[in-house]
Scaffold this active site. Structure first.
Site, short mmCIF file in Angstrom:
data_model
loop_
_atom_site.label_atom_id
_atom_site.label_comp_id
_atom_site.label_asym_id
_atom_site.label_seq_id
_atom_site.Cartn_x
_atom_site.Cartn_y
_atom_site.Cartn_z
N SER A 36 -9.81 1.73 3.25
CA SER A 36 -9.32 2.79 1.81
C SER A 36 -7.56 2.19 1.33
CB SER A 36 -8.11 3.66 2.84
OG SER A 36 -7.33 2.68 3.49
N SER A 55 -10.28 -0.55 7.07
CA SER A 55 -9.56 -0.40 5.35
C SER A 55 -8.56 -1.13 5.26
CB SER A 55 -8.74 0.71 6.05
OG SER A 55 -9.42 2.27 5.62
N LYS A 73 0.98 -1.13 0.00
CA LYS A 73 -0.28 -0.26 0.21
C LYS A 73 0.80 0.97 0.44
CE LYS A 73 -3.47 1.86 2.59
NZ LYS A 73 -5.14 1.65 3.37
#
Length: 498
Positions: free
Chosen positions: A150, A174, A75
């Site tokens: 997210s 997330s 990420k």
């Protein structure tokens, strides 16, 4: 793409080489990125170089670990030295960190092959990856739908077969929510189990890094590698990390599973409820004792979270002022003008919204009314969980109230977007481990996620229950076909090669 253990066997038996496996992942990325947009940066050169090093070790007769040669995506809010880390924000669009995060250092030492940095909601603030300033990621099961957020890019990359496993961060759901939307496994560990050093902070008392994988075993292997004490992180727990794969047994006799009553009822999609109820029945068939459990303050989690998280974000994001690093407006008239215009241009609408909410909640005259009260509610939620775990080993509930929604459906209504994390937020507030794994599909063919919640540092029990359920079903063996119509959204920027 094969599992970690399958690829490991192929490598040590010299049926395939690490470069071949890495190239396969990179070819898949090149093929699918025009549809998925999972990656902000593709690190092809670095991946092939890391793969060559693994092949050299095998050729020299060295023993390699399970993760050596395994393609992994990171990420893009985890710092990678020499490779840009954007947080999907204009304010950090060209930021190249001078240091490496602890988790990516551990993965590099384990011999993993990093294929790229994945898309996310800007500064991890969002539930659909639509707030990204870089591009909009699509759900591999239906390109018109969101992958969740997210950590949407990390989830879509694993679900689409662009990598074997990936890392995300989870502040209020997330990891688990996008895992649910994309039909894969996503694990949020106990707060402090995994070092946050090098993770760009959103809400420091809630953030936690964790794995995405196609199977529970792969998630257990990856978590075992990144977990552990780190003196660079003051919140890191100094505890012994067990071999989580030892607990992967297909038997739940003697296990007590609590069903959180408050997660069923108004607002829950009937098809999601049907799939989750079916999963609970399966757990009972596997020998688990099922109990209804009440966590009466569970429903207040979302209200407390949207005071605490923005307050911490307001403090953490104050560092992006145009002075030290990141974007800087050059034609400012004075220092205040430079601060104001840099932040106005650098931050997107959702990030600005949360900064303003947090700044207000922390301001004189409102601190006690909002922030302090939210922290008290947080304590009550934690106490509800503590009482529940006196009766059961793990708790289960839906991961999200619905399956993945269409892109744009909730963009104009922030509150409806926030409610998507209704089931996951209380777990972060209490610092508990939680995992989502696929438990069915709705009538539109979109995955449904089952959330399994454990007590503090009881990841072993979460993995055990998840593995037993997974082995008794075939949901994890299903893959998206990626044949949906092309998105009509604006063409995103191409990933930069490094």
């Amino acid at each position: 793409m094969a599992s970690i253990r399958e690829l490991h066997q192929q490598l040590i038996q010299k049926e395939r080489c690490a470069v071949e496996i890495a190239q396969e992942a990179l070819d898949t990325i090149q093929k699918l990125e025009p549809k998925l947009h999972s990656f902000i940066t593709v690190t092809a050169e670095r991946a092939l170089e890391q793969a060559k090093q693994v092949d050299a070790r095998i050729a020299a007769g060295e023993e390699i670990g399970l993760l050596a040669g395994i393609p992994v995506a990171i990420k893009d809010n985890l710092c990678t030295q020499g490779i840009r880390t954007t947080c999907a924000s204009h304010i950090l669009e060209n930021f190249i960190p001078p240091y490496e995060s602890t988790v990516t250092t551990k993965l590099a030492e384990a011999g993993t092959v990093m294929v790229g940095k994945t898309n996310l909601d800007e500064f991890a603030m969002g539930g659909s990856t639509e707030t990204s300033a870089i591009q909009q990621t699509a759900n591999p099961w239906d390109l018109k739908r969101v992958p969740g957020g997210s950590s949407g890019g990390s989830a879509a990359a694993v679900a689409g077969g662009e990598c074997v496993v990936s890392l995300g961060s989870d502040t209020g759901g997330s990891i688990r929510q996008p895992a649910s939307f994309c039909g894969i496994v996503g694990m949020k560990p106990t707060y402090g189990l995994v070092s946050r050093y090098g993770l760009v902070a959103f809400a420091s008392s809630l953030d936690q890094i964790g794995p995405f994988a196609r199977t529970v075993e792969d998630a257990a292997i990856l978590l075992g590698e990144i977990a552990g004490h780190d003196p660079k992180d003051s919140t890191s727990l100094n505890v012994e990390i067990p071999d989580y794969t030892r607990y992967l047994v297909p038997d739940l006799k003697g296990k007590k599973v609590g069903v959180i009553q408050e997660t069923f009822g108004e607002g829950l999609d009937p098809e999601v409820e049907k799939a989750v109820r079916g999963a609970i029945a399966q757990l009972k068939d596997l020998g688990a004792e099922i109990q209804e459990i009440s966590c009466p303050r569970f429903r207040y989690g979302i209200a407390a979270y949207y005071i605490i998280a923005p307050s911490e974000a307001s403090a953490n994001l104050a560092r992006y002022d145009g002075v030290k690093y990141g974007m800087r407006i050059e034609d400012a008239e004075n220092l205040i003008d430079m601060y104001t215009r840099t932040r106005a241009r650098g931050f997107g609408p959702e990030v600005k919204r949360r900064i303003m909410i947090g700044t207000y909640a922390l301001s004189a005259g409102y601190y006690d009314a909002y922030y302090l009260k939210a922290q008290k509610v947080r304590t009550l939620i934690k106490q509800d969980f503590e009482k529940a775990f006196e009766k059961v080993d793990v708790l289960v509930c839906p991961t999200a109230p619905t399956t993945a929604f269409k892109a744009g459906d909730k963009s104009a209504d922030p509150l409806s977007m926030y409610l998507v994390d209704l089931m996951t937020i209380p777990v972060n507030l209490a610092g508990l481990p939680g995992m989502s794994l696929p438990c069915g599909f709705d009538s539109s063919g979109m995955p449904v996620g089952l959330q399994i919640i454990g007590n503090v540092l009881r990841e072993d029990q979460v993995f055990q229950v998840g593995y037993a359920y997974e082995q008794a079903t075939d949901w994890h063996r299903r893959s998206p076909k990626l044949k949906s119509p092309k998105l009509k959204s604006p063409k995103p920027k191409s990933p930069k090669l490094k």
